[in-house]
Design a protein around this motif. Structure first.
Motif, PDB file in Angstrom:
ATOM      1  N   UNK A   8       7.175   4.621  25.101  1.00 39.67           N
ATOM      2  CA  UNK A   8       5.999   3.948  24.547  1.00 39.67           C
ATOM      3  C   UNK A   8       5.191   4.901  23.675  1.00 39.67           C
ATOM      4  N   UNK A   9       5.103   6.164  24.110  1.00 42.23           N
ATOM      5  CA  UNK A   9       4.354   7.157  23.338  1.00 42.23           C
ATOM      6  C   UNK A   9       5.002   7.401  21.976  1.00 42.23           C
ATOM      7  N   UNK A  10       6.342   7.434  21.942  1.00 36.02           N
ATOM      8  CA  UNK A  10       7.039   7.659  20.674  1.00 36.02           C
ATOM      9  C   UNK A  10       6.876   6.457  19.740  1.00 36.02           C
ATOM     10  N   UNK A  11       6.926   5.257  20.306  1.00 34.97           N
ATOM     11  CA  UNK A  11       6.714   4.067  19.489  1.00 34.97           C
ATOM     12  C   UNK A  11       5.293   4.033  18.947  1.00 34.97           C
ATOM     13  N   UNK A  12       4.327   4.400  19.786  1.00 31.74           N
ATOM     14  CA  UNK A  12       2.937   4.438  19.333  1.00 31.74           C
ATOM     15  C   UNK A  12       2.745   5.477  18.241  1.00 31.74           C
ATOM     16  N   UNK A  13       3.462   6.595  18.340  1.00 32.13           N
ATOM     17  CA  UNK A  13       3.358   7.635  17.319  1.00 32.13           C
ATOM     18  C   UNK A  13       3.855   7.115  15.972  1.00 32.13           C
ATOM     19  N   UNK A  14       4.924   6.312  15.987  1.00 32.66           N
ATOM     20  CA  UNK A  14       5.436   5.735  14.753  1.00 32.66           C
ATOM     21  C   UNK A  14       4.429   4.736  14.182  1.00 32.66           C
ATOM     22  N   UNK A  23      -3.099   3.693   5.118  1.00 31.25           N
ATOM     23  CA  UNK A  23      -4.454   4.063   4.717  1.00 31.25           C
ATOM     24  C   UNK A  23      -4.428   4.963   3.482  1.00 31.25           C
ATOM     25  N   UNK A  24      -3.541   5.965   3.484  1.00 31.69           N
ATOM     26  CA  UNK A  24      -3.493   6.904   2.364  1.00 31.69           C
ATOM     27  C   UNK A  24      -3.073   6.216   1.067  1.00 31.69           C
ATOM     28  N   UNK A  25      -2.121   5.298   1.135  1.00 32.29           N
ATOM     29  CA  UNK A  25      -1.670   4.625  -0.081  1.00 32.29           C
ATOM     30  C   UNK A  25      -2.758   3.736  -0.673  1.00 32.29           C
ATOM     31  N   UNK A  26      -3.707   3.294   0.158  1.00 35.36           N
ATOM     32  CA  UNK A  26      -4.811   2.488  -0.343  1.00 35.36           C
ATOM     33  C   UNK A  26      -5.994   3.337  -0.790  1.00 35.36           C
ATOM     34  N   UNK A  27      -5.932   4.627  -0.530  1.00 33.79           N
ATOM     35  CA  UNK A  27      -7.039   5.513  -0.895  1.00 33.79           C
ATOM     36  C   UNK A  27      -6.973   5.887  -2.368  1.00 33.79           C
ATOM     37  N   UNK A  28      -8.144   5.981  -3.014  1.00 37.51           N
ATOM     38  CA  UNK A  28      -8.182   6.311  -4.432  1.00 37.51           C
ATOM     39  C   UNK A  28      -7.676   7.720  -4.714  1.00 37.51           C
ATOM     40  N   UNK A  29      -7.836   8.632  -3.734  1.00 35.04           N
ATOM     41  CA  UNK A  29      -7.437  10.020  -3.969  1.00 35.04           C
ATOM     42  C   UNK A  29      -6.008  10.317  -3.491  1.00 35.04           C
ATOM     43  N   UNK A  30      -5.212   9.284  -3.258  1.00 32.32           N
ATOM     44  CA  UNK A  30      -3.833   9.493  -2.821  1.00 32.32           C
ATOM     45  C   UNK A  30      -3.042  10.155  -3.948  1.00 32.32           C
ATOM     46  N   UNK A  31      -2.426  11.295  -3.654  1.00 34.61           N
ATOM     47  CA  UNK A  31      -1.701  12.054  -4.666  1.00 34.61           C
ATOM     48  C   UNK A  31      -0.255  11.599  -4.765  1.00 34.61           C
ATOM     49  N   UNK A  32       0.406  12.025  -5.857  1.00 34.19           N
ATOM     50  CA  UNK A  32       1.817  11.711  -6.027  1.00 34.19           C
ATOM     51  C   UNK A  32       2.664  12.380  -4.947  1.00 34.19           C
ATOM     52  N   UNK A  33       2.236  13.570  -4.507  1.00 33.36           N
ATOM     53  CA  UNK A  33       2.952  14.263  -3.439  1.00 33.36           C
ATOM     54  C   UNK A  33       2.890  13.467  -2.137  1.00 33.36           C
ATOM     55  N   UNK A  34       1.712  12.886  -1.849  1.00 31.90           N
ATOM     56  CA  UNK A  34       1.583  12.072  -0.642  1.00 31.90           C
ATOM     57  C   UNK A  34       2.433  10.810  -0.742  1.00 31.90           C
ATOM     58  N   UNK A  35       2.462  10.216  -1.910  1.00 27.55           N
ATOM     59  CA  UNK A  35       3.276   9.013  -2.084  1.00 27.55           C
ATOM     60  C   UNK A  35       4.753   9.332  -1.872  1.00 27.55           C
ATOM     61  N   UNK A  40       9.491   9.235   1.707  1.00 30.15           N
ATOM     62  CA  UNK A  40      10.492   9.972   2.475  1.00 30.15           C
ATOM     63  C   UNK A  40      10.432   9.588   3.947  1.00 30.15           C
ATOM     64  N   UNK A  41       9.211   9.444   4.483  1.00 30.79           N
ATOM     65  CA  UNK A  41       9.049   9.058   5.897  1.00 30.79           C
ATOM     66  C   UNK A  41       9.586   7.648   6.126  1.00 30.79           C
ATOM     67  N   UNK A  42       9.318   6.736   5.209  1.00 33.33           N
ATOM     68  CA  UNK A  42       9.776   5.356   5.360  1.00 33.33           C
ATOM     69  C   UNK A  42      11.295   5.268   5.296  1.00 33.33           C
ATOM     70  N   UNK A  43      11.907   6.104   4.450  1.00 32.83           N
ATOM     71  CA  UNK A  43      13.360   6.054   4.288  1.00 32.83           C
ATOM     72  C   UNK A  43      14.102   6.768   5.410  1.00 32.83           C
ATOM     73  N   UNK A  44      13.375   7.550   6.210  1.00 30.93           N
ATOM     74  CA  UNK A  44      14.034   8.353   7.238  1.00 30.93           C
ATOM     75  C   UNK A  44      14.609   7.515   8.367  1.00 30.93           C
ATOM     76  N   UNK A  45      14.037   6.327   8.610  1.00 29.54           N
ATOM     77  CA  UNK A  45      14.519   5.505   9.715  1.00 29.54           C
ATOM     78  C   UNK A  45      14.104   4.058   9.481  1.00 29.54           C
ATOM     79  N   UNK A  46      14.965   3.065   9.749  1.00 28.11           N
ATOM     80  CA  UNK A  46      14.600   1.663   9.559  1.00 28.11           C
ATOM     81  C   UNK A  46      13.345   1.256  10.329  1.00 28.11           C
ATOM     82  N   UNK A  47      13.130   1.864  11.498  1.00 31.10           N
ATOM     83  CA  UNK A  47      11.956   1.525  12.290  1.00 31.10           C
ATOM     84  C   UNK A  47      10.683   1.977  11.593  1.00 31.10           C
ATOM     85  N   UNK A  48      10.733   3.101  10.877  1.00 31.37           N
ATOM     86  CA  UNK A  48       9.569   3.550  10.110  1.00 31.37           C
ATOM     87  C   UNK A  48       9.187   2.500   9.067  1.00 31.37           C
ATOM     88  N   UNK A  49      10.197   2.028   8.327  1.00 29.78           N
ATOM     89  CA  UNK A  49       9.941   1.029   7.293  1.00 29.78           C
ATOM     90  C   UNK A  49       9.446  -0.277   7.905  1.00 29.78           C
TER      91      UNK A  49
END
Length: 334
Positions: A8-14, A23-35, A40-49
């Motif tokens: 449950x802790x691992x699922x909550x962490x995801x 939140x970061x993607x909706x922030x005005x100061x979101x950088x290209x590096x963060x995007x 990369x995080x979303x592509x790492x695992x289907x559950x992330x996406x």
């Protein structure tokens, strides 16, 4: 990553990570590096996406929040606790990102304080919504529930659902389907949707049906046993009275009943259960009538059996779609 092997802790962490990236993607100061890191995080695992898309759905219920052009992914059903956990994470990041806007959003009726997605697969499903209302979903049906300050709002994305609404005069229950909506305070009714066609059948109580959700007060009030149908572009819904042996709710018993219907009226009911729609070659084919009782889980068999019971034959068009063609009768002898 196997979801069943995670704690449950691992699922909550995801879930928390998905909330952070949302939140970061909706922030005005979101950088290209963060995007790039988010991608990369979303592509790492289907559950992330999957978790990220679920978080996006919650954020997108607020019309004033930015909406990225990411594709919507159909999510598998989860226990209610997971949905609430996701909602709590979304609320937490919303409060961080918009400490005043979140509160104003609720007070103004822009943001819900609860959100839930309910869907069925290849079997009829039943669920109790957060307000206590009961809903029964036909095969391959998806709906979204959001509780706003001034109304309980359901969006029927696709399929068919039967509602038993918890009575609350001060907090109307609104079902949006296609370009229209059905507004109630407490009643029992069915909503069927296929492409841009919608039919509302009232069983008990009273509902107000509008073919244009932007002007809901222009609708018509139904009494028990009445139906309202509309599609995109209709100025007002078409009203009708159901008869004693109406078959609109036969799906609740797993049946599709076609009672001497012309094919142009029967096909939307049939196509509702098919992966690819069955098409008509012309208006003459659409005038052929069909009757029968079929299991909703086996409607695909009906297509292959049509030439055995109707004067039709099957072809495929250039897109690979199945087309019904009328067999012309032989010319009459003079």
């Amino acid at each position: 990553m196997n979801q069943t092997s995670l704690s449950a802790a691992e699922l909550d962490a995801i879930t928390d990570a998905a909330a952070h990236w949302c939140m970061r993607l909706h922030a005005e100061d979101c950088s290209e590096q963060e995007r790039a890191a988010c991608a990369q995080w979303r592509a790492a695992d289907p559950l992330h996406e999957q978790e990220f898309q679920a978080m996006q759905e919650i954020w997108q219920t607020a019309d004033h929040l930015p909406r990225p052009a990411a594709p919507v992914i159909t999510l598998s059903a989860r226990p209610r606790g997971r949905a609430l956990r996701r909602l709590a994470s979304a609320a937490a990041v919303a409060l961080v990102a918009l400490p005043i806007g979140a509160w104003v959003g609720w007070e103004q009726g822009w943001l819900p304080n609860s959100y839930e997605r309910v869907e069925s697969g290849n079997a009829i499903a039943r669920a109790v919504l957060p307000d206590g209302s009961e809903v029964e979903l036909n095969l391959n049906t998806t709906l979204r529930y959001a509780n706003y300050k001034d109304e309980r709002r359901v969006t029927l994305v696709n399929g068919e659902a039967f509602f038993k609404v918890q009575h609350d005069t001060q907090h109307p229950f609104v079902v949006r389907a296609g370009k229209g909506q059905t507004r109630v305070t407490g009643t029992q009714f069915n909503v069927w949707k296929y492409q841009d066609q919608v039919k509302v059948t009232l069983v008990e109580g009273s509902v107000l049906v509008s073919s244009n959700s932007s002007d809901p007060d222009s609708g018509y009030r139904l009494g028990p046993g009445m139906q309202a149908s509309y599609r995109r572009g209709d100025y007002e819904p078409a009203l009708s009275q159901t008869y004693a042996h109406d078959t609109s709710l036969a799906w609740r018993g797993g049946k599709l009943i076609l009672d001497n219907l012309p094919l142009d009226q029967a096909l939307p009911l049939i196509n509702r259960y098919l992966e690819t729609p069955l098409l008509l070659a012309d208006a003459s084919t659409g005038s052929i009538r069909i009757s029968g009782i079929y299991n909703t889980t086996e409607v695909n068999r009906l297509v292959s059996n049509m030439p055995k019971v109707l004067p039709v034959y099957l072809t495929r068009n250039k897109n690979g779609d199945t087309v019904l063609n009328r067999i012309s009768p032989p010319p009459r002898k003079s």
